[in-house]
Design an enzyme around this catalytic site. Structure first.
Site, PDB file in Angstrom:
ATOM      1  N   THR A  73       4.146   6.016  -3.867  1.00  0.00           N
ATOM      2  CA  THR A  73       4.786   6.101  -5.177  1.00  0.00           C
ATOM      3  C   THR A  73       5.278   4.743  -5.636  1.00  0.00           C
ATOM      4  OG1 THR A  73       5.484   8.368  -4.720  1.00  0.00           O
ATOM      5  CG2 THR A  73       6.653   7.209  -6.477  1.00  0.00           C
ATOM      6  N   HIS A  83       2.433   2.892  -7.112  1.00  0.00           N
ATOM      7  CA  HIS A  83       2.136   3.383  -8.461  1.00  0.00           C
ATOM      8  C   HIS A  83       3.171   2.869  -9.463  1.00  0.00           C
ATOM      9  CE1 HIS A  83      -1.207   5.931  -7.363  1.00  0.00           C
ATOM     10  NE2 HIS A  83      -0.481   6.536  -6.438  1.00  0.00           N
TER      11      HIS A  83
END
Length: 344
Positions: A39, A42
């Site tokens: 995450t 990202h």
């Protein structure tokens, strides 16, 4: 303090920012370790829409160095890990013990400053004790990389002894899913991942067999054959093709648990096959504080092998360069401070 700060898509910088105060109901943690999750990659790529100036990091362990006067039950010097989000405690999900489903969460590293820094302010309600003998690096990643697959396999997927299990995507979460499936008594565990390193780690974690989906003409058929038809399949990627691959691996009565997060729209099998085989598909999001405590207990008892869980440790000076490299199957951990004794 020094912190890794997101400035624009693809750019994070090591900067000096103000030390966080301990607000009402909060403590300040001296960060000993912060895991780098997919995450976070990202986020830094600009895919999550967080504003410039955000300090990433939601897997954090360290030592309490400051406590708000209204906080009880916490002492300076306590070794702790931090739940990855601040929950409201009032919505139906929170009141029923499903804090991972809170309708008004504030995630560390997104809505709140995260753990890629020397210090982190957090509500005392987010803290869990770090057991003696568990290193901060492992404690940090236990809050997500271990607790998230534990929640998926235990609470959502309800893996039972003797069942055949498929794991699609053996990065940081999927690698621990393999080990946990074996720990839960799975009769056969098969993992699928295009990365040779990820497949090798999956075998070391206890997989009976592995598959490179890109190496075969019909990966769904091949995965189902390798598994002997999975009773439970777990997807940790978040793409339509990997969800469909996991679904194709199931035997009649099988269940698919989707853990990977994305915006794709996977296709179900033809309705007659989906209904006739009595297949089930469920989502699994993050973990609860109870799951984190259970994961830490497994590590502390020596029941879960975490010897391959961390591939690289970097200090804050090296941390920005982590996002110029591909994500590793095992976790990279940022270590802003060596473990201390509660002084600031």
């Amino acid at each position: 303090m020094r912190a890794v700060v997101f400035r624009e898509p693809g750019v994070v910088k090591l900067e000096t920012v103000a030390d966080p105060p301990a607000g009402p109901g909060e403590v300040v943690i001296e960060v000993a370790a912060a895991g780098v999750c997919g995450t976070d990659h990202h986020l830094v790529a600009g895919e999550l829409g967080v504003p410039a100036g955000t300090i990433p990091g939601h897997e954090t362990a360290g030592c309490v160095v400051e406590i708000s006067p209204d906080v009880d039950g916490v002492a300076v010097g306590d070794r702790v890990v931090c739940y990855g989000q601040v929950v409201c405690g009032r919505c139906e999900a929170c009141r029923s013990g499903h804090d991972n489903r809170c309708t008004r969460p504030q995630g560390f590293g997104m809505a709140r400053p995260g753990g890629f820094a020397e210090y982190l302010a957090a509500p005392a309600s987010c803290l869990l004790p770090l057991p003696d003998g568990v290193e901060p690096e492992i404690g940090a990643i236990a809050t997500d990389a271990i607790a998230t697959p534990f929640h998926a396999l235990d609470s959502v997927g309800a893996v039972r002894p003797g069942e055949r299990v498929v794991v699609v995507g053996t990065g940081g979460l999927g690698l621990h899913a393999v080990a946990l499936a074996r720990l839960m008594g799975a009769g056969r565990v098969v993992a699928a991942d295009p990365s040779p390193q990820a497949r090798s780690l999956a075998l070391a974690a206890g997989a009976d067999d592995v598959l490179d989906p890109a190496a075969v003409a019909d990966p769904g058929r091949e995965l189902r054959a390798l598994a002997g038809g999975a009773h439970a399949a777990f997807e940790f990627v978040g793409r339509a093709d990997t969800v469909e691959l996991a679904l194709q691996s199931l035997t009649a009565g099988g269940r698919l648990v989707v853990v990977g997060v994305g915006h794709d729209r996977p296709r179900l099998p033809p309705i007659i096959r989906f209904v006739g085989m009595e297949l089930a598909v469920r989502g699994s999001f993050g973990s609860t504080r109870t799951d984190i405590a259970a994961a830490l207990a497994l590590v502390a008892a020596g029941r879960l092998d975490v010897s391959r869980s961390v591939s690289r440790r970097v200090d804050l000076d090296e941390a920005p360069d982590v996002f110029n490299r591909p994500a590793c199957p095992a976790r990279t951990v940022i270590t802003p401070h060596p473990p201390q004794n509660g002084t600031r």
